[in-house]
Design a protein around this motif. Structure first.
Motif, PDB file in Angstrom:
ATOM      1  N   ARG A   6       0.849  -1.191   0.000  1.00 16.53           N
ATOM      2  CA  ARG A   6       0.000   0.000   0.000  1.00 16.53           C
ATOM      3  C   ARG A   6       0.886   1.244   0.000  1.00 16.53           C
ATOM      4  NH1 ARG A   6      -3.494   0.909   4.271  1.00 16.53           N
ATOM      5  NH2 ARG A   6      -5.126   1.712   2.892  1.00 16.53           N
ATOM      6  N   SER A  28       2.940   2.774  11.524  1.00 15.80           N
ATOM      7  CA  SER A  28       1.739   1.943  11.601  1.00 15.80           C
ATOM      8  C   SER A  28       1.942   0.562  10.997  1.00 15.80           C
ATOM      9  CB  SER A  28       0.576   2.635  10.870  1.00 15.80           C
ATOM     10  OG  SER A  28       0.753   2.568   9.451  1.00 15.80           O
ATOM     11  N   LEU A  30       1.294  -0.217   7.993  1.00 18.36           N
ATOM     12  CA  LEU A  30       0.217  -0.452   7.035  1.00 18.36           C
ATOM     13  C   LEU A  30       0.609  -0.133   5.592  1.00 18.36           C
ATOM     14  CD1 LEU A  30      -2.766   1.069   9.054  1.00 18.36           C
ATOM     15  CD2 LEU A  30      -2.231  -1.348   8.748  1.00 18.36           C
ATOM     16  N   ASP A 140      -8.522  -0.287   0.100  1.00 16.65           N
ATOM     17  CA  ASP A 140      -9.103   0.459   1.224  1.00 16.65           C
ATOM     18  C   ASP A 140      -8.682   1.927   1.138  1.00 16.65           C
ATOM     19  OD1 ASP A 140     -10.456   1.068   3.547  1.00 16.65           O
ATOM     20  OD2 ASP A 140      -8.955   0.219   4.883  1.00 16.65           O
ATOM     21  N   ARG A 142      -8.206   5.968   1.045  1.00 14.40           N
ATOM     22  CA  ARG A 142      -8.582   7.075   1.932  1.00 14.40           C
ATOM     23  C   ARG A 142      -8.004   8.387   1.401  1.00 14.40           C
ATOM     24  NH1 ARG A 142      -8.910   4.412   7.164  1.00 14.40           N
ATOM     25  NH2 ARG A 142      -9.308   2.201   6.707  1.00 14.40           N
ATOM     26  N   LYS A 222     -12.917   6.542   1.342  1.00 13.68           N
ATOM     27  CA  LYS A 222     -13.255   7.217   2.595  1.00 13.68           C
ATOM     28  C   LYS A 222     -12.534   8.567   2.603  1.00 13.68           C
ATOM     29  CE  LYS A 222     -15.487   3.594   4.168  1.00 13.68           C
ATOM     30  NZ  LYS A 222     -16.953   3.574   4.270  1.00 13.68           N
ATOM     31  N   THR A 256      -6.028   5.664   8.953  1.00 10.28           N
ATOM     32  CA  THR A 256      -5.614   4.303   9.292  1.00 10.28           C
ATOM     33  C   THR A 256      -6.652   3.471  10.035  1.00 10.28           C
ATOM     34  OG1 THR A 256      -4.603   5.057  11.366  1.00 10.28           O
ATOM     35  CG2 THR A 256      -3.187   4.986   9.407  1.00 10.28           C
ATOM     36  N   THR A 257      -7.609   4.106  10.683  1.00 15.41           N
ATOM     37  CA  THR A 257      -8.546   3.331  11.498  1.00 15.41           C
ATOM     38  C   THR A 257      -9.405   2.419  10.642  1.00 15.41           C
ATOM     39  OG1 THR A 257     -10.149   3.522  13.294  1.00 15.41           O
ATOM     40  CG2 THR A 257     -10.454   4.989  11.434  1.00 15.41           C
ATOM     41  N   GLU A 258      -9.823   1.307  11.199  1.00 12.48           N
ATOM     42  CA  GLU A 258     -10.639   0.342  10.463  1.00 12.48           C
ATOM     43  C   GLU A 258     -12.063   0.857  10.315  1.00 12.48           C
ATOM     44  OE1 GLU A 258     -11.728  -4.451  10.632  1.00 12.48           O
ATOM     45  OE2 GLU A 258     -10.458  -3.513  12.165  1.00 12.48           O
ATOM     46  N   ASN A 259     -12.596   0.739   9.091  1.00 15.42           N
ATOM     47  CA  ASN A 259     -13.972   1.144   8.786  1.00 15.42           C
ATOM     48  C   ASN A 259     -14.283   2.570   9.241  1.00 15.42           C
ATOM     49  OD1 ASN A 259     -14.648  -1.425   7.691  1.00 15.42           O
ATOM     50  ND2 ASN A 259     -14.935  -2.209   9.774  1.00 15.42           N
TER      51      ASN A 259
END
Length: 274
Positions: A6, A28, A30, A140, A142, A222, A256-259
């Motif tokens: 990512r 993080s 991620l 995902d 953002r 998002k 970074t937060t989920e959902n």
């Protein structure tokens, strides 16, 4: 430690809040790649090297610098082409780069409008529009736009508030509203017409309005805005009560937060009102 494939882009990341956003994204675990988009080559390179040294013990993330001047559309295009060629996508975009005149700057109000809006609003919008095709391809995906409480909706008249918050508002219509503010400033009628007395505040109001438009138009991404708070950075002449490191968390949370939600405004580490 293996990290997901990512890619994150953080603009204005060579110092202050942007630096800590990039660092915290790196920590993080991620992201495989974090790109610092900065106007200053030396500072950008130095920041990338510093963050890389701090991150490498935590995650297998590559930190890079790439030239980018928000407000210069040619560099927007060059940057996007580089991201397309090297990665084919961008998973997270944090629009942090911004500008504000110091309170002691002798430039008159009407002389500050063009530069403030060309970087903070029009530059951010053009760059984001160019980046959207890459972000749509992300995993995902953002977008986080660093705004400010200075961008509160209540700084303009009730009539203008309705226009800025209209659910059918488009980017083109928002651009028209922002240009009307500029014209009103130059004509000296902006106060009588219900506009704000803050160029910076208007630029950030535009950013939050654009965030909500994109969130409606891009259901697979998002997209949120945030206020870092009054941070001790160069922009505040280091008078802020919050550290840049703590301020950065307001952008990192929706990144970074989920959902996460979309179309919201984060302040003090949680969803707030515009």
């Amino acid at each position: 430690m293996m990290t997901p494939n990512r890619v994150a882009v953080v603009t204005g990341a060579n110092k202050g809040i942007g630096y800590f956003i990039a660092l915290q994204l790196g920590m993080s675990g991620l992201f495989s790649n974090i790109i610092l988009g900065c106007r200053d080559v030396q500072r950008g390179t130095t920041a990338a090297n510093q963050i890389q040294a701090l991150v490498q013990s935590k995650a297998d993330t590559k930190i890079e610098f790439s030239p980018l001047v928000i407000g210069d559309e040619a560099t927007h295009s060059t940057f996007c082409e580089k991201m397309k060629k090297e990665f084919g996508k961008v998973d997270v975009l944090v629009n942090n780069a911004g500008f504000a005149y110091k309170g002691v700057d002798p430039t008159p109000f009407e002389g500050q409008t063009e530069k403030t809006l060309s970087i903070n609003y029009f530059g951010l919008v053009d760059f984001t529009q160019k980046m959207l095709p890459l972000v749509r391809k992300g995993s995902d995906p953002r977008i986080v736009n660093v705004a400010s409480m200075a961008g509160r909706l209540g700084q303009v008249s009730s009539e203008l508030q309705k226009k800025f918050s209209e659910d059918s508002l488009t980017i083109d219509e928002l651009n028209t509203l922002m240009n009307q503010f500029k014209s009103g400033v130059q004509a000296g009628t902006y106060k009588a017409d219900g506009w704000s007395s803050s160029n910076y505040g208007m630029s950030k109001l535009g950013v939050i309005a654009a965030t909500k438009i994109w969130a409606r138009q891009e259901p697979t991404i998002k997209i949120n805005a945030c206020c870092p708070g009054y941070c001790a950075t160069d922009m505040s002449s280091h008078k802020g009560s919050r550290s840049a490191q703590d301020g950065a968390k307001n952008a990192v949370i929706p990144a970074t937060t989920e959902n996460p939600p979309t179309g919201e405004f984060f302040r003090d580490y949680e969803i707030s009102t515009w």
